[in-house]
Design a protein around this motif. Sequence first.
Motif, PDB file in Angstrom:
ATOM      1  N   ALA A 277       1.601   9.241  -5.974  1.00 13.53           N
ATOM      2  CA  ALA A 277       2.056  10.602  -5.682  1.00 13.53           C
ATOM      3  C   ALA A 277       3.216  11.050  -6.577  1.00 13.53           C
ATOM      4  O   ALA A 277       3.270  12.213  -6.983  1.00 13.53           O
ATOM      5  CB  ALA A 277       2.481  10.700  -4.206  1.00 13.53           C
ATOM      6  N   PHE A 278       4.150  10.135  -6.892  1.00 10.90           N
ATOM      7  CA  PHE A 278       5.383  10.543  -7.568  1.00 10.90           C
ATOM      8  C   PHE A 278       5.631   9.831  -8.897  1.00 10.90           C
ATOM      9  O   PHE A 278       6.695   9.982  -9.481  1.00 10.90           O
ATOM     10  CB  PHE A 278       6.587  10.284  -6.643  1.00 10.90           C
ATOM     11  CG  PHE A 278       6.427  10.911  -5.290  1.00 10.90           C
ATOM     12  CD1 PHE A 278       6.495  12.290  -5.141  1.00 10.90           C
ATOM     13  CD2 PHE A 278       6.194  10.130  -4.165  1.00 10.90           C
ATOM     14  CE1 PHE A 278       6.346  12.876  -3.893  1.00 10.90           C
ATOM     15  CE2 PHE A 278       6.046  10.702  -2.916  1.00 10.90           C
ATOM     16  CZ  PHE A 278       6.118  12.079  -2.774  1.00 10.90           C
ATOM     17  N   GLY A 279       4.661   9.078  -9.394  1.00 14.65           N
ATOM     18  CA  GLY A 279       4.869   8.249 -10.574  1.00 14.65           C
ATOM     19  C   GLY A 279       4.762   8.942 -11.911  1.00 14.65           C
ATOM     20  O   GLY A 279       4.900   8.286 -12.948  1.00 14.65           O
ATOM     21  N   GLY A 280       4.508  10.217 -11.923  1.00 13.48           N
ATOM     22  CA  GLY A 280       4.417  10.932 -13.194  1.00 13.48           C
ATOM     23  C   GLY A 280       3.394  10.298 -14.109  1.00 13.48           C
ATOM     24  O   GLY A 280       2.261  10.031 -13.709  1.00 13.48           O
TER      25      GLY A 280
ATOM     26  N   ARG B  46       0.837  -1.205   0.000  1.00 13.48           N
ATOM     27  CA  ARG B  46       0.000   0.000   0.000  1.00 13.48           C
ATOM     28  C   ARG B  46       0.871   1.254   0.000  1.00 13.48           C
ATOM     29  O   ARG B  46       0.573   2.233  -0.680  1.00 13.48           O
ATOM     30  CB  ARG B  46      -0.941  -0.022   1.210  1.00 13.48           C
ATOM     31  CG  ARG B  46      -1.843   1.181   1.315  1.00 13.48           C
ATOM     32  CD  ARG B  46      -2.796   1.208   0.152  1.00 13.48           C
ATOM     33  NE  ARG B  46      -3.339   2.538  -0.051  1.00 13.48           N
ATOM     34  CZ  ARG B  46      -4.448   2.772  -0.686  1.00 13.48           C
ATOM     35  NH1 ARG B  46      -5.147   1.782  -1.181  1.00 13.48           N
ATOM     36  NH2 ARG B  46      -4.866   3.989  -0.843  1.00 13.48           N
ATOM     37  N   LEU B  47       1.959   1.251   0.758  1.00  8.46           N
ATOM     38  CA  LEU B  47       2.893   2.381   0.751  1.00  8.46           C
ATOM     39  C   LEU B  47       3.508   2.570  -0.631  1.00  8.46           C
ATOM     40  O   LEU B  47       3.666   3.702  -1.105  1.00  8.46           O
ATOM     41  CB  LEU B  47       3.992   2.179   1.801  1.00  8.46           C
ATOM     42  CG  LEU B  47       3.570   2.252   3.260  1.00  8.46           C
ATOM     43  CD1 LEU B  47       4.729   1.865   4.165  1.00  8.46           C
ATOM     44  CD2 LEU B  47       3.056   3.644   3.597  1.00  8.46           C
ATOM     45  N   LEU B  48       3.849   1.462  -1.283  1.00  9.28           N
ATOM     46  CA  LEU B  48       4.395   1.529  -2.634  1.00  9.28           C
ATOM     47  C   LEU B  48       3.371   2.131  -3.587  1.00  9.28           C
ATOM     48  O   LEU B  48       3.691   3.019  -4.392  1.00  9.28           O
ATOM     49  CB  LEU B  48       4.822   0.140  -3.106  1.00  9.28           C
ATOM     50  CG  LEU B  48       5.317   0.025  -4.548  1.00  9.28           C
ATOM     51  CD1 LEU B  48       6.550   0.898  -4.783  1.00  9.28           C
ATOM     52  CD2 LEU B  48       5.618  -1.432  -4.881  1.00  9.28           C
TER      53      LEU B  48
END
Length: 139
Positions: free
Chosen positions: A33-36, A25-27
């Motif tokens: 959030a940051f995966g573009g 879940r953190l992944l």
Amino acid sequence: MSDGPRGNTAFFTCGGSRRQVRCARLLLDSIRAFGGELRNCPFWVVEGDPKGEVPDAFWGGVFAAVGEPPDSFTVESFIEGERIRPYFNSAAFSVRPVLGLMRTWLRFFETLVTDDAFQEEACGDERHRVFLHQAAAAA
């Protein structure tokens, strides 16, 4: 799936414990959030059943030979604090001869080796035949 980075990409991971699923879940949150361009790609988590299925014929036979129900062999993992099936390895050990542990091991080992049905069903390959003496000692 469509062409392009998002259309050809999916994320897959597995979790065998509650902690591993929380980490997945953190992944996922990090990718969102940051995966573009990839932040909205499908994300699959395959979760295993931590209550471990019924032991196979090999371990079921070993448990039966020592008179122990298969579901009684669980330990608490020292990292995640969860009930898991242990992996026994008895490559090196020391014993007090007066306790008779090696006589008990030999009795269980001979029971398993001379059980034709167990040998055919559970020890059909070299790996299980080689490991049987350790399994009997560990059980």
